[in-house]
Enzyme design. Structure first.
Site, PDB file in Angstrom:
ATOM      1  CG  ASP A   1      -1.953   1.815   5.521  1.00 60.34           C
ATOM      2  OD1 ASP A   1      -1.616   1.101   6.487  1.00 60.34           O
ATOM      3  OD2 ASP A   1      -2.383   1.340   4.454  1.00 60.34           O
TER       4      ASP A   1
ATOM      5  CG  HIS B   1      -3.615  -1.894   8.895  1.00 59.02           C
ATOM      6  ND1 HIS B   1      -3.829  -2.839   7.910  1.00 59.02           N
ATOM      7  CD2 HIS B   1      -3.223  -2.562  10.006  1.00 59.02           C
ATOM      8  CE1 HIS B   1      -3.568  -4.039   8.406  1.00 59.02           C
ATOM      9  NE2 HIS B   1      -3.200  -3.906   9.676  1.00 59.02           N
TER      10      HIS B   1
ATOM     11  CG  HIS C   1      -2.315   0.565   0.868  1.00 57.93           C
ATOM     12  ND1 HIS C   1      -3.413   0.379   1.666  1.00 57.93           N
ATOM     13  CD2 HIS C   1      -2.734   1.355  -0.171  1.00 57.93           C
ATOM     14  CE1 HIS C   1      -4.452   1.033   1.138  1.00 57.93           C
ATOM     15  NE2 HIS C   1      -4.061   1.622   0.031  1.00 57.93           N
TER      16      HIS C   1
ATOM     17  CG  ASP D   1      -5.905  -0.272   5.053  1.00 55.00           C
ATOM     18  OD1 ASP D   1      -5.677  -1.265   5.764  1.00 55.00           O
ATOM     19  OD2 ASP D   1      -5.056   0.242   4.308  1.00 55.00           O
TER      20      ASP D   1
ATOM     21  CG  ASP E   1      -4.831  -2.963   2.735  1.00 53.42           C
ATOM     22  OD1 ASP E   1      -4.936  -4.199   2.594  1.00 53.42           O
ATOM     23  OD2 ASP E   1      -3.921  -2.438   3.391  1.00 53.42           O
TER      24      ASP E   1
ATOM     25  CD  GLU F   1      -0.260  -4.206   1.704  1.00 52.37           C
ATOM     26  OE1 GLU F   1       0.237  -5.347   1.901  1.00 52.37           O
ATOM     27  OE2 GLU F   1       0.357  -3.136   1.939  1.00 52.37           O
TER      28      GLU F   1
ATOM     29  CG  HIS G   1       2.810  -1.633   4.279  1.00 59.16           C
ATOM     30  ND1 HIS G   1       2.149  -2.838   4.130  1.00 59.16           N
ATOM     31  CD2 HIS G   1       3.322  -1.646   5.544  1.00 59.16           C
ATOM     32  CE1 HIS G   1       2.246  -3.544   5.253  1.00 59.16           C
ATOM     33  NE2 HIS G   1       2.949  -2.849   6.110  1.00 59.16           N
TER      34      HIS G   1
ATOM     35  CG  ASP H   1      -5.206  -5.031   5.413  1.00 57.05           C
ATOM     36  OD1 ASP H   1      -6.044  -4.132   5.574  1.00 57.05           O
ATOM     37  OD2 ASP H   1      -3.968  -4.825   5.508  1.00 57.05           O
TER      38      ASP H   1
HETATM   39  N1  ARG Z   1       0.279   0.127  11.467  1.00 52.05           N
HETATM   40  C1  ARG Z   1       1.212  -0.884  11.093  1.00 52.05           C
HETATM   41  C2  ARG Z   1       2.528  -0.235  10.612  1.00 52.05           C
HETATM   42  O1  ARG Z   1       2.672   0.944  10.630  1.00 52.05           O
HETATM   43  C3  ARG Z   1       0.631  -1.814  10.038  1.00 52.05           C
HETATM   44  C4  ARG Z   1       0.403  -1.188   8.689  1.00 52.05           C
HETATM   45  C5  ARG Z   1      -0.215  -2.138   7.715  1.00 52.05           C
HETATM   46  N2  ARG Z   1      -0.396  -1.509   6.440  1.00 52.05           N
HETATM   47  C6  ARG Z   1      -0.826  -2.115   5.325  1.00 52.05           C
HETATM   48  N3  ARG Z   1      -0.842  -1.385   4.201  1.00 52.05           N
HETATM   49  N4  ARG Z   1      -1.204  -3.363   5.310  1.00 52.05           N
HETATM   50  O2  ARG Z   1       3.434  -0.930  10.224  1.00 52.05           O
HETATM   51 MN    MN Z   2      -3.213  -0.427   3.724  1.00 55.93          MN
HETATM   52 MN    MN Z   3      -4.113  -2.717   5.750  1.00 56.47          MN
END
Ligand code: ARG
Ligand code: MN
Ligand code: MN
Ligand code: MN
Length: 311
Positions: free
Chosen positions: A125, A123, A98, A121, A225, A270, A138, A227
């Site tokens: 990010d 998250h 991402h 998402d 994303d 992702e 990411h 996820d």
């Molecule tokens: N918050 C975590 C980090 O800063 C997980 C980030 C996950 N991001 C994603 N694009 N899947 O590493």
């Molecule tokens: Mn993401």
């Molecule tokens: Mn994510």
């Protein structure tokens, strides 16, 4: 209606091998043909080749891992996406991790300065160079796009064109402490899984669009994303988090955004075909394809758009 597929076999924004194979699997599963069947003229001239930088020449900057590589790849993708947009084509970027959205969204804003971003998402990010624990970029693209955190010369090409009020999240459930603070301080609207449970996905998408696009006249960049979906729906991804969107909730978001007629760019990110077993990989790749189709006009009861074109 022309669609440009931007295949990005890139994994430098995180540590797990295999996410660079995501776009290859999505294309092999037939995504370009599926989108042609929806009535799009589909352009796909092969996956993008990125310059390589060996690890020795790309040591961390502060906590950031592979900073030069990520920066250069995203800058290249920003140009590619921006040029497709400029020609009136809709760029569909297939990740890859991402961090690429730093590039895709920069490209969109180049052509559509009044655009808004819907970020789907698990998250946020939105870590900065200061708040990141992992150092994986990411987990940070949104903060770069907003111009938050200390300025890193390597990323000086990223212009802070995204405004906090033009960004909305759906699906969040794993947000770091530093990210929560950033969301609050910048008044960024986020619909976590709590709000999805409380109001239902229909209301959530309506409220999200009312926030970033009240008159439904702004161009929309949808960055999805996989996820965001529950791991039972999309298991092959690097940072799965339980309690995610159902299959239908994920597709509903895509369908509803297509219905606005405002979509100008789409990211599907992702998918990591090297995580999980063969059946799960197949399932995740298929879901990635169907999310893209839903955002690009596939409906459950036949598409008036496709019928009009055929007749
Ligand atoms: N918050 C975590 C980090 O800063 C997980 C980030 C996950 N991001 C994603 N694009 N899947 O590493
Ligand atoms: Mn993401
Ligand atoms: Mn994510
Ligand atoms: Mn291209």
């Amino acid at each position: 209606k022309t669609l440009a597929i931007v295949g990005c076999p890139f994994s430098g924004g995180q540590a797990k091998l295999g996410v660079d194979r995501g776009p290859i699997h999505l294309v092999q599963a037939g995504l370009p043909e599926q989108l042609s069947e929806l009535g799009w003229k589909v352009l796909f001239d092969g996956h993008h080749q990125f310059e390589e930088i060996d690890a020795a020449s790309d040591p961390p900057i502060g906590k950031l891992k592979n900073p030069r590589l990520v920066s250069r790849v995203c800058e290249a993708i920003a140009k590619v996406v921006g040029e497709h947009a400029k020609k009136g084509q809709l760029p569909l970027t297939l990740g890859g991790d991402h961090s690429l959205a730093m590039g895709t969204i920069s490209g969109t804003f180049e052509q559509y300065p009044d655009a808004c971003v819907v970020w789907v998402d698990a998250h946020g990010d939105i870590n900065t160079a200061e708040t990141t624990d992992s150092g994986n970029i990411h987990g940070m693209p949104v903060s770069f796009l907003l111009g938050l955190g200390s300025k890193i010369p390597e990323f000086s090409w990223v212009k802070p064109l995204l405004k906090p009020e033009r960004l909305v999240y759906i699906g969040l459930r794993d947000v770091d402490a530093g990210e929560k603070k950033i969301l609050k301080e910048n008044g960024i609207r986020a619909f976590s899984m709590h709000e999805v449970d409380k109001y239902g996905i229909g209301r959530v998408v309506e409220m999200a669009l009312d926030h970033v696009n009240p008159k439904r006249d702004r161009p929309i960049h949808l960055s999805f994303d996989v996820d965001a979906l529950d791991p039972s729906v999309a298991p092959s991804t690097g940072t799965p988090v339980r309690g995610g969107l159902t299959f239908r909730e994920g597709h509903y978001i895509c369908e509803a955004i297509y219905e606005t007629g405002c979509l100008v760019a789409l990211d599907i990110m992702e998918v990591n075909p090297s995580l999980a077993d063969e059946a799960e990989v197949k399932q995740t790749v298929a879901v990635g394809c169907s999310l893209a189709r839903s955002a690009l006009g596939e409906t459950l009861l036949g598409s008036p758009f496709a019928q009009t074109r055929a007749s």
